[in-house]
Every structure is written in C-alpha cells, then in structure tokens.
Scaffold this motif. Sequence first.
Motif, PDB file in Angstrom:
ATOM      1  N   VAL A 188       0.829  -1.197   0.000  1.00  0.00           N
ATOM      2  CA  VAL A 188       0.000   0.000   0.000  1.00  0.00           C
ATOM      3  C   VAL A 188       0.865   1.249   0.000  1.00  0.00           C
ATOM      4  N   TYR A 189       0.652   2.108  -1.011  1.00  0.00           N
ATOM      5  CA  TYR A 189       1.405   3.352  -1.146  1.00  0.00           C
ATOM      6  C   TYR A 189       0.579   4.561  -0.733  1.00  0.00           C
ATOM      7  N   GLY A 190      -0.729   4.426  -0.702  1.00  0.00           N
ATOM      8  CA  GLY A 190      -1.586   5.556  -0.339  1.00  0.00           C
ATOM      9  C   GLY A 190      -2.801   5.104   0.444  1.00  0.00           C
ATOM     10  N   VAL A 191      -3.130   5.818   1.523  1.00  0.00           N
ATOM     11  CA  VAL A 191      -4.305   5.532   2.350  1.00  0.00           C
ATOM     12  C   VAL A 191      -5.069   6.840   2.546  1.00  0.00           C
ATOM     13  N   ASN A 192      -6.346   6.837   2.195  1.00  0.00           N
ATOM     14  CA  ASN A 192      -7.178   8.034   2.364  1.00  0.00           C
ATOM     15  C   ASN A 192      -8.602   7.643   2.722  1.00  0.00           C
ATOM     16  N   ILE A 238      -5.272   9.521  -3.069  1.00  0.00           N
ATOM     17  CA  ILE A 238      -6.664   9.382  -3.489  1.00  0.00           C
ATOM     18  C   ILE A 238      -7.444  10.546  -2.903  1.00  0.00           C
ATOM     19  N   ILE A 239      -8.041  11.371  -3.767  1.00  0.00           N
ATOM     20  CA  ILE A 239      -8.757  12.545  -3.271  1.00  0.00           C
ATOM     21  C   ILE A 239     -10.169  12.602  -3.867  1.00  0.00           C
ATOM     22  N   GLN A 240     -11.066  13.188  -3.105  1.00  0.00           N
ATOM     23  CA  GLN A 240     -12.461  13.318  -3.510  1.00  0.00           C
ATOM     24  C   GLN A 240     -12.780  14.796  -3.729  1.00  0.00           C
ATOM     25  N   ASP A 241     -13.375  15.116  -4.868  1.00  0.00           N
ATOM     26  CA  ASP A 241     -13.685  16.520  -5.140  1.00  0.00           C
ATOM     27  C   ASP A 241     -15.052  16.905  -4.578  1.00  0.00           C
ATOM     28  N   LEU A 248      -7.536   9.241  -8.586  1.00  0.00           N
ATOM     29  CA  LEU A 248      -6.595   8.249  -8.068  1.00  0.00           C
ATOM     30  C   LEU A 248      -5.190   8.488  -8.622  1.00  0.00           C
ATOM     31  N   SER A 249      -4.521   9.465  -8.069  1.00  0.00           N
ATOM     32  CA  SER A 249      -3.118   9.762  -8.383  1.00  0.00           C
ATOM     33  C   SER A 249      -2.864  10.160  -9.833  1.00  0.00           C
ATOM     34  N   ASN A 250      -3.921  10.452 -10.603  1.00  0.00           N
ATOM     35  CA  ASN A 250      -3.675  10.898 -11.970  1.00  0.00           C
ATOM     36  C   ASN A 250      -4.733  11.889 -12.430  1.00  0.00           C
ATOM     37  N   PHE A 251      -4.354  12.704 -13.418  1.00  0.00           N
ATOM     38  CA  PHE A 251      -5.237  13.734 -13.969  1.00  0.00           C
ATOM     39  C   PHE A 251      -6.162  13.162 -15.060  1.00  0.00           C
ATOM     40  N   LYS A 252      -5.818  12.008 -15.589  1.00  0.00           N
ATOM     41  CA  LYS A 252      -6.460  11.485 -16.793  1.00  0.00           C
ATOM     42  C   LYS A 252      -7.910  11.060 -16.572  1.00  0.00           C
ATOM     43  N   SER A 253      -8.194  10.507 -15.402  1.00  0.00           N
ATOM     44  CA  SER A 253      -9.526   9.943 -15.168  1.00  0.00           C
ATOM     45  C   SER A 253     -10.041  10.291 -13.777  1.00  0.00           C
ATOM     46  N   LYS A 254     -11.348  10.287 -13.653  1.00  0.00           N
ATOM     47  CA  LYS A 254     -11.986  10.399 -12.341  1.00  0.00           C
ATOM     48  C   LYS A 254     -13.056   9.309 -12.263  1.00  0.00           C
ATOM     49  N   LEU A 282      -4.745  16.857  -2.412  1.00  0.00           N
ATOM     50  CA  LEU A 282      -5.699  17.123  -1.338  1.00  0.00           C
ATOM     51  C   LEU A 282      -6.832  18.003  -1.857  1.00  0.00           C
ATOM     52  N   SER A 283      -7.912  18.017  -1.111  1.00  0.00           N
ATOM     53  CA  SER A 283      -9.029  18.913  -1.369  1.00  0.00           C
ATOM     54  C   SER A 283      -8.990  19.976  -0.278  1.00  0.00           C
ATOM     55  N   ASP A 284      -8.862  21.258  -0.667  1.00  0.00           N
ATOM     56  CA  ASP A 284      -8.703  22.297   0.336  1.00  0.00           C
ATOM     57  C   ASP A 284     -10.035  22.699   0.975  1.00  0.00           C
TER      58      ASP A 284
END
Length: 359
Positions: A188-192, A238-241, A248-254, A282-284
């Motif tokens: 595991v590289y990311g936990v959110n 992993i961020i939620q808008d 998921l760590s990329n701009f290409k897809s949501k 992150l989501s500010d």
Amino acid sequence: MKINSITIVLLIFVSSNFHSCNGQKKSEQKQTKTETLEIGKSASELHTKIWRIFQDSKGKYWFGSDGKGIYHFDGNELKQFTTVDGLVNDSIRGIQEDIDGNIYIETHKGISKFDGRKFTTLKVIRSSHNQWKLEPNDLWFGFYNANDLYRYDGDSLYELKLPRQDLKKAFGIDTLISPFNRNNPYSVYGVNKDKDGNIWFGTFVAGAFRYDGKSFLWFDEKELSTLPDGRVPAVRSIIQDKDGYFWLSNFKSKYKIEASGSAYEKLKGIEKDHPHYFNSGLSDNKGNLWMATYSGGVSKYDGKTLSKFEIISEIEDILLVSIYQDKNGILWLGTDNDGVYKQNGDKFEKFKVKNKSGR
C-alpha cells in the motif's frame, strides 16, 4: 541579654532562609539538569529531503525526512529526533496522531509511537484471521516491510492482506517474475478516507481498493498499474472533489461510485500534458483540488480550470513529494531535494526556521 536573644533569633532566621534558598537553588539546578536530558537535539535547519509534513492538535509542526529522522517545530525551537532517541528508523513515510495526542511515525522498518516523552515501537500481530474492521479512530499504515498494510486500534497493530485478484488477467502482470517476485504487488502506497468514512488503499501495481467496513470494491484500471512504457507510478494519493468524484493519483480519469457502492464508473478527467500523475493531492477548505507532481510543480483544479502555481526557488528543478494543508488553511510542500516550501498568497516560498532570537 535582650540584645543577644534578638541576635540569636535573627541568626536562626537568616540561616533558615539561606538553607531554604540554597535548597531551592539546588532544586532548580536539578530541574534544569533534568530538562537538558530530554531526548532529541536542537537543529538550525531542516534536511533537504522532507517527505512528510504534519501539524498536531497543539498546533506544532512535524517534518519527516528521508534518512535524517523527524523534526519538531514549536514556533520557537526546531528539534530533531533519530534512532539515537528511540525512533525505529530515520526514513519517515507517514505521520499521524490519535485522539489522545500521541504521534505515530511510519518508517520502512516499523512504526514508532511518541507520547511526548519517549518513543516506543509498535509490535505487529500477524494472524491467519484477517482483522478487518473500519472504526472511526483506527489508524492505517502502509510502506512497512513491503507487506500489504496495517491497522492500529489503539491497542494492537494488525497486519492485513488485501483480497487477491487476477493481476495477470487485469494488468498482464506475472507475479512470479522480476520485479514482482521481489516486491509485493499489493504493497500500500496511499491511504485516504472519503467523506462517508470509507477507506481507500492505493497499491504498488494492484490498482486501488475501497473498503466500506463490509466489502471491497476493486479498481482494476491499467493506468493504476504498470504503464505500457514500463513505468510504475503506483497509486499514492486518493482525493475526492466537491462533486463526489474520486481522483486516483492521476489527472487522466476520475471515478464515480454507484449508489449501491458495489461498482464504479470511469469518467474523463483533465486534459493535460505530461506528467499525467501526481505524487500527492488534497481537497482544500474551499473544495479545490491540489496536485503535487514530482518534477512538474503544483497545480490547483477548481472544477473547471487547472492552474499551475509558482514556486520561488534558488534551484532549477524542485522535486515534490507531498502537499499538506494546516489548520490555518496554509499549504505546505515537502520535497526530495530542497526542504520545505510554504504557501504565501499565489506562490510558494522556501520555509526557513527562525531561532528564539528571531535571526
């Protein structure tokens, strides 16, 4: 006789006060001596490789380095803690705090708990029964001994395994050949956590998982594993808008999670030139998304426009590892080659520690 009596009384009074003051001085000296024996050492500056930034419940800052331990800054003094002080390892991969104010430092070699006085190393419980639960106060860790992940419930640190999938069918990965026979594909590289309390895990090459406390949803997209050119970006953030979509760590897809929570829909993300992947996001407080890429700077996405922010630096290429927002809404950047940067309006500037004298 009367004068002598008064003299004797005065002598006793002075002597008593002298011994009292002397005892007080000894006590103060002893106390001062005890304070100088506290763990950690004063530092004048941060290491160049600062991978993690965290502000605790008391408003103090922690800076986790790659190889030089962890730094604590209380606004006046910068202190450095290493294995000499009881830290399990000097390469820091995560910093968290529990509801009691204890600090947990995640490293390659284990997890250290700091109670304000000393470091202790958490002992791992390995069991044939997977201790999967989802409690609001649990702490989750990855990056540890190349195993899957770990859950800490305040008493015990449980080693957990993600549900195994057919990686060869999904990604064309043969786990019996190099490098996958040496590196756990499920590390595991990311936990959110998302807004509903579900927890997400990004892995080395096994895609991403969402756990709702009862079942798992697996994201078996090729862009979340090995890429056609051989690169392995891993799912690190992993961020939620504000509209509920997941990045998921990329701009290409949501991604959009269906109402049942048992399936997802993949949607087009942001049209952007290389690099497509971000190390940390992150989501500010206003719902804007911030993405920090290793060598591509930091960007903000307001739902319509992707804007790149200036980093004021004396070196040419800043290598970004993490982005963090403190309790005042200020953004911080952790780098792999130039310490820490702090947001100042519409730009980021190098953070320099000032000592007690303000110099």
